[in-house]
Every structure is written in C-alpha cells, then in structure tokens.
Design an enzyme around this catalytic site. Structure first.
Site, PDB file in Angstrom:
ATOM      1  N   THR A 221       0.877  -1.165   0.000  1.00  0.00           N
ATOM      2  CA  THR A 221       0.000   0.000   0.000  1.00  0.00           C
ATOM      3  C   THR A 221       0.907   1.205   0.000  1.00  0.00           C
ATOM      4  O   THR A 221       2.043   1.116   0.445  1.00  0.00           O
ATOM      5  CB  THR A 221      -0.816   0.022   1.312  1.00  0.00           C
ATOM      6  OG1 THR A 221      -1.626  -1.135   1.374  1.00  0.00           O
ATOM      7  CG2 THR A 221      -1.693   1.251   1.442  1.00  0.00           C
ATOM      8  N   VAL A 250     -12.350  -6.122   1.285  1.00  0.00           N
ATOM      9  CA  VAL A 250     -11.892  -4.742   1.390  1.00  0.00           C
ATOM     10  C   VAL A 250     -11.110  -4.621   2.692  1.00  0.00           C
ATOM     11  O   VAL A 250     -11.579  -5.065   3.743  1.00  0.00           O
ATOM     12  CB  VAL A 250     -13.090  -3.761   1.377  1.00  0.00           C
ATOM     13  CG1 VAL A 250     -12.637  -2.351   1.707  1.00  0.00           C
ATOM     14  CG2 VAL A 250     -13.779  -3.794   0.015  1.00  0.00           C
TER      15      VAL A 250
HETATM   16  N1  ASP Z   1      -3.456  -2.540   4.636  1.00  0.00           N
HETATM   17  C1  ASP Z   1      -3.636  -3.101   3.324  1.00  0.00           C
HETATM   18  C2  ASP Z   1      -4.817  -4.016   3.349  1.00  0.00           C
HETATM   19  O1  ASP Z   1      -5.022  -4.698   4.332  1.00  0.00           O
HETATM   20  C3  ASP Z   1      -2.468  -3.865   2.842  1.00  0.00           C
HETATM   21  C4  ASP Z   1      -1.146  -3.263   3.116  1.00  0.00           C
HETATM   22  O2  ASP Z   1      -1.031  -2.170   3.551  1.00  0.00           O
HETATM   23  O3  ASP Z   1      -0.151  -3.903   2.897  1.00  0.00           O
HETATM   24  O4  ASP Z   1      -5.478  -4.111   2.340  1.00  0.00           O
END
Ligand code: ASP
Length: 372
Positions: A221, A250
């Site tokens: 992300t 989600v």
């Molecule tokens: N937080 C994001 C999710 O759970 C993934 C990530 O940040 O790596 O979709």
C-alpha cells in the site's frame, strides 16, 4: 511530464517558500524577515515505497509531492500526484496498475483521501479497471455527497467521470506471480477446504521467502500525508490490498478512520500492513484523537500499536512470544509539521522535507521483524 529538478534547485525551492511566507508576515520591530519565519515547515511522510518508485521519472513520490506543495499546489492534489508514481509504476506490485491480484487473478483496488482544510473525503473500494484509484477517490470527494463507492458502482462512476476503464490491470509480473501462487496452493485441484486458507497463506509466504515477492508488496500500500507552510494537512492511501485476497475483500485502506484519517485542525495518520488489525481498532482515527489530546505523533502512534497488540488474541495471529505475528505501520504528521513513522516491528518509512527525500527507520513497538 514534470521537469527534472536538481537537488540544489530542490532545496532552493523549499527555502523560497519560507522566504515568501516570511515576507508576507509583518516584520517584527522593523527587522528584516528571517529566512524561514513560517511556523510550519512543510513535510510529506509516506510508507517506504514513497521514496522508491519514480515511474520512469526523476522524483520519488514524496519528493514530487513535497515539490508541488512548496510551489503552492493544493496539498491533497500534490500528495495524489506523489502516490500516482506508485500506482502507475509497473514495478510496484502492491499498488494500482500491476498490483498483486485477488484469488481469481483480478486486480481490485482500494483508496481514500481526505482534505483537511475543507473537511472533505472520498474513497473507492474493490475498484477494477482504473490504474489510479486515488484519483477516483478524489473525484468522489470533489463531485459527490458520498464518502465511499464500491465495486461496479465505483467503476461506473469512474467511467462517467471520464476515467479510462481497462479490462485487466495485471502486468506480466503480477499475472506471473498469481499463476505461481495458484500452482503452489492447488497442485491437485482438490485441497481440503479447511487446509486451503492455510495453504494459501503458506504459499504466499513461501513466495516471499523465495524472493519472488517483495515482503512490502504481499501486503502493499502507499499512504502519504503532508502539510504545507500554512498548516494545511491532507492525506491519501491507495492499494491493491492483500495479495490473493478473497474477491470482494476490502481492507483498511479505503476506510476513513482506518487506512487514513485527517482532521485539518490536528493532523493526519495513515497505515500499511495487516488491514484487519487496523479495521478492528480504527487506528488512524485513534492516532489523530491522541494528538488532539496533546500527544506527539510518535506517542500517538505507539498508543495505536499497543491497542492493536491488546486486541490481538487469536492464537493464529500470535508469535511464539505471544505478540502479534504481523507487520503494521503508521505514518503521522501534525498541523505543526511534526511527524513520525511507527511500526509493530522494524520497518522504514519515507519523508521529504526541505532537506530532500529520505528513508528513515520507524519507531518499533517491538524489536525484530514481523514473522509474516
Ligand atoms: N493494509 C492493506 C490491506 O489490508 C495492505 C497493506 O497495507 O499492505 O489491504
């Protein structure tokens, strides 16, 4: 295309804004305004990938966002231009185009953004076919009364707003990795359904261990938050979410209060890492509230990490020490331009100030690294 900027020009740009703002405020007792009299030094903070990907250009995301902010671009527009670097770069497999797909091989993207000064927000979830979900989130903010559009509705909205809808956002890299994952989890087609979830997770981890997937992209992300010299705070988070997720899953990234929260009077916080842990605790909101009560960005962030630890009780999520076995990080800036990166275990984050872009160590709650 953005003009290539040298480091010298870069530093001068940052200073020039300080001068302009100093010049605008009344000189004290006839003294010449000091070089940097603005009380807020602009800053952009982001997850580590904010200082990695350039999408073929000259600047990383935090650098681009900072340069735009110091030239007077709206803070949120500048931050979104910064994260577009990650979304569009085919080498970044945790965000936007070429993000690792869901279990069906389809790239589903989540994003949200918040504009502190105008107290507006927008988000999209499980959006398919648009490389830059952050810009669609911004369109939700700009053109609707709503804060979150999902799935087909989000895509129809994007089409109506003039975004190009593509059949497939996989790159050769993301599709190849999905095929490899399929091969590892389902060699004979019939796995005990109970074992399948575990097999999926183990296959993903084995691909990380084998060096096929950057650990930052398995979860993956970008969150990017910034403040300008006027103390205007904004933030944006964008992601392809958890690799090989159940279609429709989600995470925290597009959820206001979880993957991002901005209160223009206080500051901003955003997250990367295990989204479910963040969703359960709404940590970005928690962090901004802690700052409202007077905590520094770092102390507010540590409080959120402790909350996650306290609420993580399922054995499958604990390591041998009884601590959360996953990684999660927060990137925080307050209205005064103070900032921090904090994480459950060792991790890095990106920052850009007048001194240029840097990758710094997050303040960890625990030593060592996440075990998954
Ligand atoms: N937080 C994001 C999710 O759970 C993934 C990530 O940040 O790596 O979709």
């Amino acid at each position: 295309m953005s003009k290539k900027i040298t480091r010298r020009e870069f530093v001068q740009t940052g200073t020039a804004v300080g001068v302009a703002i100093g010049g605008a405020s009344a000189p004290v007792f006839g003294k010449a305004p000091a070089l940097q009299t603005s009380s807020v030094k602009p800053v952009v903070v982001a997850s580590n990938n904010g200082n990695v990907y350039k999408n073929g250009g000259a600047q990383t995301g935090v650098q681009k966002a900072f340069n735009l902010i110091t030239r007077g671009t709206d803070v949120l527009d500048a931050l979104i231009a910064g994260v577009n670097n990650c979304e569009l770069d085919p080498a970044e497999s945790g965000v936007g185009y070429g993000g690792l797909p869901n279990a069906d091989g389809i790239v589903q993207l989540d994003s949200c953004c918040m504009h502190g000064p105008t107290k507006r927000a927008g988000g999209v979830a499980a959006l398919e076919g648009v490389r830059t979900p952050s810009l669609v989130a911004k369109a939700v903010l700009d053109h609707t009364d709503h804060h979150l559009l999902v799935g087909k509705g989000a895509q129809d909205f994007a089409r109506n707003m003039g975004f190009k809808i593509e059949d497939d956002l996989n790159t050769e890299k993301s599709r190849g990795l999905w095929l490899e994952w399929k091969r590892r989890i389902d060699p004979e087609h019939y796995l005990d359904p109970k074992k399948r979830g575990q097999a999926s997770h183990m296959a993903g981890l084995s691909m990380v261990r084998d060096g096929l997937i950057d650990p930052m992209s398995y979860y993956g992300t970008i969150n990017c938050d910034g403040v300008n010299a006027k103390g205007e705070v904004c933030g944006v988070t964008t992601t392809s979410g958890l690799a090989w997720k159940i279609p429709g899953r989600v995470g925290d990234s597009p959820i206001l209060g979880a993957g991002l929260y901005v209160d223009g009077d206080i500051g901003a916080a955003g997250s990367t890492g295990r989204g479910e842990a963040n969703l359960y605790n709404l940590c970005s909101f928690l962090i901004v509230e802690q700052m409202r009560m007077g905590k520094s960005p770092k102390d507010a962030g540590m409080e959120a990490l402790r909350r996650i630890q306290k609420n993580t009780v399922e054995k499958r999520l604990l390591n041998a020490r009884g601590l959360p076995s996953f990684g999660i990080s927060f990137y925080i800036v307050n209205k005064k331009g103070e900032y921090a990166g904090v994480s459950m275990y060792g991790a890095t984050y990106a920052v850009c100030t007048e001194n240029g872009p840097q990758t710094l160590q997050c303040e960890p709650l625990h030593p060592g690294r996440a075990t998954d």
